[in-house]
Design an enzyme around this catalytic site. Sequence first.
Site, short mmCIF file in Angstrom:
data_model
loop_
_atom_site.label_atom_id
_atom_site.label_comp_id
_atom_site.label_asym_id
_atom_site.label_seq_id
_atom_site.Cartn_x
_atom_site.Cartn_y
_atom_site.Cartn_z
N ARG A 16 0.86 -1.19 0.00
CA ARG A 16 0.00 0.00 0.00
C ARG A 16 0.90 1.25 0.00
O ARG A 16 2.12 1.15 -0.12
CB ARG A 16 -0.89 -0.01 1.24
N GLY A 17 0.28 2.41 0.15
CA GLY A 17 1.01 3.66 0.35
C GLY A 17 1.99 3.95 -0.78
O GLY A 17 1.71 3.72 -1.96
N ASP A 37 5.90 -7.57 0.91
CA ASP A 37 5.36 -6.86 2.07
C ASP A 37 5.26 -7.85 3.24
O ASP A 37 5.08 -9.05 3.01
CB ASP A 37 3.97 -6.28 1.78
N ILE A 38 5.34 -7.34 4.44
CA ILE A 38 5.17 -8.20 5.62
C ILE A 38 3.75 -8.75 5.69
O ILE A 38 3.52 -9.85 6.19
CB ILE A 38 5.56 -7.45 6.91
N ASP A 75 9.11 -10.31 5.30
CA ASP A 75 9.49 -9.30 6.29
C ASP A 75 10.91 -8.85 5.96
O ASP A 75 11.81 -9.70 5.82
CB ASP A 75 9.42 -9.96 7.69
N VAL A 76 11.14 -7.55 5.82
CA VAL A 76 12.49 -7.08 5.45
C VAL A 76 13.53 -7.34 6.54
O VAL A 76 14.72 -7.14 6.31
CB VAL A 76 12.51 -5.58 5.06
N ASN A 102 11.72 0.41 0.32
CA ASN A 102 10.70 1.39 0.74
C ASN A 102 10.03 1.04 2.06
O ASN A 102 9.51 1.92 2.73
CB ASN A 102 9.66 1.47 -0.40
N TYR A 170 13.18 5.95 14.98
CA TYR A 170 12.88 6.24 13.57
C TYR A 170 13.91 7.21 12.99
O TYR A 170 14.44 7.00 11.91
CB TYR A 170 11.47 6.83 13.46
N THR A 205 -0.22 8.92 3.81
CA THR A 205 -0.37 7.46 3.80
C THR A 205 -0.74 7.02 5.22
O THR A 205 -0.75 7.81 6.15
CB THR A 205 0.94 6.77 3.39
#
Length: 288
Positions: A16-17, A37-38, A75-76, A102, A170, A205
């Site tokens: 998404r996003g 994506d996770i 999962d990254v 991303n 973050y 987002t």
Amino acid sequence: MSSFEGKVAFITGGGRGMGREIALEFARQGGDVIISDIASDIEAIPYSLASKEDLDETKALVEAEGVRCIACVADVRDQQALDDAVAAGVEAFGRIDVLSANAGVYDWSSSRLWETSDAAWYAQIGVCLEGVWRSAKAVAPQMIKQGRGGSMVFTSSNVGVEGAPCSAPYVAAKHGVIGLMKTAALELGELGIRVNAVLPSTTDTKINDHPAGWRRASGKPDGTRDDYLEAVHQWSILPNTTALPPQATAKAIVWLASDSAEYITGVALPVDAGHLTLPGFNPWPIRD
Ligand SMILES: NC(=O)c1ccc[n+]([C@@H]2O[C@H](COP(=O)([O-])OP(=O)(O)OC[C@H]3O[C@@H](n4cnc5c(N)ncnc54)[C@H](O)[C@@H]3O)[C@@H](O)[C@H]2O)c1
């Protein structure tokens, strides 16, 4: 804009996003797309992440542009899962020309650094910094095998170059992404592979668009979505600009990955309607 026909892009966080918009931008320019994506939530992150249905929806939207797409749950933070996604992509399409690292999470409700939990720290450092390293690690051998021409774009943030209160993990991760990008650009430059970063400002987002995000952005204990969008007007220097559309960063990433940017590497590109040119402000001014 140059075409991506015959080329393949791998996008993490594609459910998404911005990840979805990046996938669609590549698709519109003829590139085949691998999205991962996770597709589940992370306990320490206080909002929902993309679902498997979201990931499947991105795949369907990409295919509707007339290109091929494979979607992987990965999962990254999991090297094997990323390596498997890369292997599946190479088996399906024969190559990978672009990495858009991303995927990201932001605990908007996080506390000051001395009150930040280990779980919140490791979730954000794990996804936003370690995840970028692992994504590049998964893709680099294939790009090197193909020879010159590959391109990686890492997603940092405006807070990759500025502080933000109550966001230590973050902010540290996004600063780290820029150091990682510069090192990767040096290591891969001699092989003809370019590495850059984008630094988006507040973008509309789901990472922001929830009650904790509204409260945080507006500074109001009962802030609404309207309060959040109104507050973000102050963060840009262009007219009528609030939270940016996710296409803004998607277009910048696709341009950086394209031949139009063939001599650009090692660059941290703000996509922020001028936010980083603003003079700073003190969120907690002392008046006495
Ligand atoms: N929206 C903003 O204001 C903003 C500003 C600057 C930077 N960013 C960065 O942009 C990137 C995209 O975020 P977005 O705004 O589209 O938010 P988003 O929450 O809509 O999308 C993030 C995506 O990453 C996925 N993801 C999260 N953890 C993952 C993991 N461990 N493995 C794989 N996928 C995972 C999510 O499921 C989701 O699909 C992130 O790196 C974010 O930090 C966002």
